[in-house]
Design a protein around this motif. Structure first.
Motif, short mmCIF file in Angstrom:
data_model
loop_
_atom_site.label_atom_id
_atom_site.label_comp_id
_atom_site.label_asym_id
_atom_site.label_seq_id
_atom_site.Cartn_x
_atom_site.Cartn_y
_atom_site.Cartn_z
N ILE A 58 0.95 -1.27 0.07
CA ILE A 58 -0.18 0.01 0.05
C ILE A 58 1.01 1.48 -0.10
N GLU A 59 0.40 2.46 -0.63
CA GLU A 59 0.95 3.71 -0.59
C GLU A 59 0.72 4.34 0.69
N ILE A 60 1.72 5.14 1.14
CA ILE A 60 1.11 6.01 2.36
C ILE A 60 1.10 7.28 1.96
N GLN A 61 0.19 8.22 2.17
CA GLN A 61 0.39 9.53 1.75
C GLN A 61 0.42 10.36 2.99
N GLY A 62 1.07 11.53 2.96
CA GLY A 62 1.40 12.38 4.13
C GLY A 62 2.79 12.57 4.34
N ASP A 106 13.21 -4.11 25.57
CA ASP A 106 13.74 -4.06 26.88
C ASP A 106 15.18 -4.28 26.96
N ASP A 107 15.74 -4.32 25.87
CA ASP A 107 17.41 -4.70 26.06
C ASP A 107 18.18 -3.72 24.89
N GLU A 108 18.71 -2.53 25.34
CA GLU A 108 19.34 -1.91 24.50
C GLU A 108 20.39 -2.38 23.94
N LYS A 109 21.16 -3.35 24.75
CA LYS A 109 22.32 -4.14 24.28
C LYS A 109 21.97 -5.09 22.97
N ALA A 110 20.85 -5.29 22.66
CA ALA A 110 20.35 -6.15 21.41
C ALA A 110 20.52 -5.07 20.20
N GLY A 111 20.90 -3.85 20.28
CA GLY A 111 21.10 -3.04 19.15
C GLY A 111 19.88 -2.33 18.64
N MET A 112 20.00 -1.59 17.51
CA MET A 112 19.12 -0.89 16.70
C MET A 112 19.07 -1.33 15.25
N ARG A 113 17.89 -1.31 14.80
CA ARG A 113 17.81 -1.60 13.26
C ARG A 113 17.29 -0.20 12.62
N LYS A 114 17.84 0.16 11.26
CA LYS A 114 17.27 1.36 10.62
C LYS A 114 16.47 0.80 9.49
N ILE A 115 15.06 1.37 9.15
CA ILE A 115 14.18 0.83 8.29
C ILE A 115 13.92 2.07 7.37
N SER A 116 14.38 1.76 6.07
CA SER A 116 14.42 2.96 5.09
C SER A 116 12.69 3.10 4.46
N LEU A 117 12.20 4.29 4.58
CA LEU A 117 10.62 4.44 3.89
C LEU A 117 10.67 5.43 2.76
N THR A 118 11.92 5.73 2.04
CA THR A 118 11.98 6.52 1.02
C THR A 118 10.89 6.27 -0.09
N SER A 119 10.45 5.12 -0.37
CA SER A 119 9.55 5.00 -1.37
C SER A 119 7.98 5.31 -0.89
N GLY A 120 7.90 5.37 0.43
CA GLY A 120 6.61 6.04 0.79
C GLY A 120 5.58 4.64 0.63
N ALA A 121 6.02 3.73 0.68
CA ALA A 121 4.94 2.34 0.62
C ALA A 121 5.55 1.59 1.79
N VAL A 122 4.50 0.51 2.13
CA VAL A 122 4.64 -0.57 3.01
C VAL A 122 4.15 -1.70 2.84
N ILE A 123 4.65 -2.80 3.17
CA ILE A 123 3.94 -4.08 3.04
C ILE A 123 3.29 -4.64 4.30
N ILE A 124 1.93 -4.97 4.19
CA ILE A 124 1.36 -5.85 5.20
C ILE A 124 0.83 -6.94 4.88
N GLU A 125 0.28 -7.83 6.00
CA GLU A 125 -0.33 -8.95 5.59
C GLU A 125 -1.74 -8.74 5.13
N LYS A 126 -2.34 -9.42 3.97
CA LYS A 126 -3.54 -9.07 3.55
C LYS A 126 -4.63 -9.16 4.38
N GLU A 127 -4.52 -10.03 5.24
CA GLU A 127 -5.66 -10.12 6.29
C GLU A 127 -5.94 -8.75 7.32
N ASP A 128 -4.66 -8.25 7.25
CA ASP A 128 -4.68 -6.80 8.05
C ASP A 128 -4.90 -5.80 7.46
N LEU A 129 -5.24 -5.99 6.20
CA LEU A 129 -5.85 -4.62 5.16
C LEU A 129 -7.23 -4.34 5.66
N THR A 130 -7.53 -3.16 6.23
CA THR A 130 -8.63 -2.69 6.64
C THR A 130 -8.60 -1.16 6.36
#
Length: 422
Positions: A285-289, A302-326
């Motif tokens: 799905i395309e996200i506007q705004g 709950d654990d900062e030592k586990a580290g961080m992950r970066k997620i790029s959103l430059t395309s303005g789109a996301v992928i979700i499960e079809k059953e979650d699409l409402t």
């Protein structure tokens, strides 16, 4: 290793090392001593001969059917009255191959009027000419388990025996043998049958047939209830130990659900499992705004030592499960989303209502992978999309809103996750 049966349940050569590996994984320690019964045959032969010379045992040449009839009628075997010399001669014929399988057995002399038929002159040795995987054709007569383990317990100085209550007759047989040899029998504790629902059949013979017919890929196949399989899927051995210690030793038959073991395991690995998102049935799905170009999320809440992950959103789109699409939902750790006339608008970053929270992926930060799931006798391999994280082979991760999985392969050419449990 009680490995003196070369016919009904012949040992698997590889299993000697597998069992040691399983032991070390489950206990976190190495065994103090390793005893293979097949390498101790001279010891058992010596005690069998001692028993015969004491007139506490004899060589019986009745067929199985003939002796069964004698046992039921409480009548003595016609060979029971042989002299020691005659028994020794017959015994040597068993050892050197002059008898064929089924021609003779060595029996422990007991009382043929005992109330329990299983104790009446019970068999201690039989003839087996099939080669043994470890010692080949070195021996042509082999002890049965009740004789072999009784001798070994004495030799090893065992003080306490813990066995299933279905083996109470083994205790009674072995006590009669110990009386003949003038030994003190160990203290014995029994446990009842434990049925684990939802774990498959525990019959090793059935599993072995399934492996030989290629129904299963091996003893670590995710569908079979073995320690090797549980280890491969990512179970924590400490959780398994804790579960069974809490269960205790009781003669009561107990029924537990596999979900109980899984819940114990989940509690033990939740604090150490990094979180990632996986989508098995994708909807783009395309996200506007005002969509951020990038967000940074913790691998573990709950654990900062586990580290961080970066997620790029430059395309303005996301992928979700079809059953979650409402028309209204919240993207976990991101923002609320509303659909107005088919256009998805990003809203508040604060959770301010009870709309469902769903997991998601970014097309810019996701890759394909296989998710392998055991479903009864079926093995399902699903092609999925997963967060492009730096995972380690063997690591157990928690898939957002789904459950736990172990990383089996993780490279640019092949990514595979093996399902553990919810």
């Amino acid at each position: 290793f009680d490995d003196t049966d070369t016919v009904v349940k012949p040992p698997l050569k590889d299993a000697y090392e597998w069992i040691i590996e399983d032991y070390e994984w489950l206990t976190g320690s190495k065994p103090d001593i390793i005893v293979r019964a097949s390498e101790r045959m001279p010891v058992y032969i010596r005690y069998a001969e001692e028993m015969i010379r004491k007139s506490a045992g004899y060589v019986c040449e009745c067929s199985a059917e003939e002796f069964r009839a004698l046992r039921v009628s409480k009548k003595a075997c016609p060979h029971r009255g042989r002299t020691v010399e005659e028994n020794i001669e017959a015994w040597e014929k068993m050892l050197d191959g002059r008898f064929s399988p089924g021609d003779a057995v060595v029996r422990v002399l007991t009382d043929m009027s005992l109330p329990n038929p299983a104790l009446r002159d019970w068999p201690a040795w039989r003839i087996q000419h099939e080669a043994h995987p470890m010692v080949g054709n070195s021996y042509l007569a082999w002890p049965l388990l009740d004789f072999q383990s009784a001798i070994e317990d004495h030799e090893q100085g065992v003080t306490h025996i813990i066995r299933g209550k279905d083996l109470m007759d083994s205790t009674r047989k072995q006590k009669l043998l110990y009386d003949h040899l003038g030994w003190k029998y160990p203290e014995t504790l029994y446990w009842g049958r434990v049925s684990i629902h939802g774990s498959g059949s525990f019959s090793t013979s059935e599993i072995r047939r399934g492996i030989e017919s290629r129904m299963y890929g091996g003893w670590d196949d995710p569908r079979v209830p073995t320690l090797r399989s549980m280890r491969r899927k990512g179970f924590n051995p400490a959780a398994l130990r804790s579960f069974w210690v809490d269960m205790g030793v009781t003669q009561k038959d107990v029924a537990v659900a596999m979900e109980s073991i899984e819940a114990s395991n989940a509690a033990s690995i939740d604090s150490t499992s990094r979180r990632i998102s996986l989508v098995s049935d994708p909807a783009n799905i395309e996200i506007q705004g005002e969509v951020p170009h990038e967000i940074v999320l913790p691998f573990h809440p709950d654990d900062e030592k586990a580290g961080m992950r970066k997620i790029s959103l430059t395309s303005g789109a996301v992928i979700i499960e079809k059953e979650d699409l409402t028309n209204s939902f919240r993207l976990k750790e991101l923002a609320n989303v509303e659909s107005v006339e088919g256009i998805f608008e990003i809203g508040s970053t604060e959770r301010d209502d009870d709309r469902p929270i769903i997991h998601w992926l970014s097309p810019d930060s996701s890759v394909t992978c296989e998710l392998v799931m055991a479903n009864g006798s079926e093995l399902n391999i699903m092609n999925c999309l997963v967060e492009d994280a730096d995972l380690k082979i063997g690591e157990v991760v928690q898939l957002e809103r789904k459950g736990f999985a172990r990383v089996e392969e993780w490279s640019s050419s092949s990514r595979r996750l093996l399902w553990l449990h919810r």
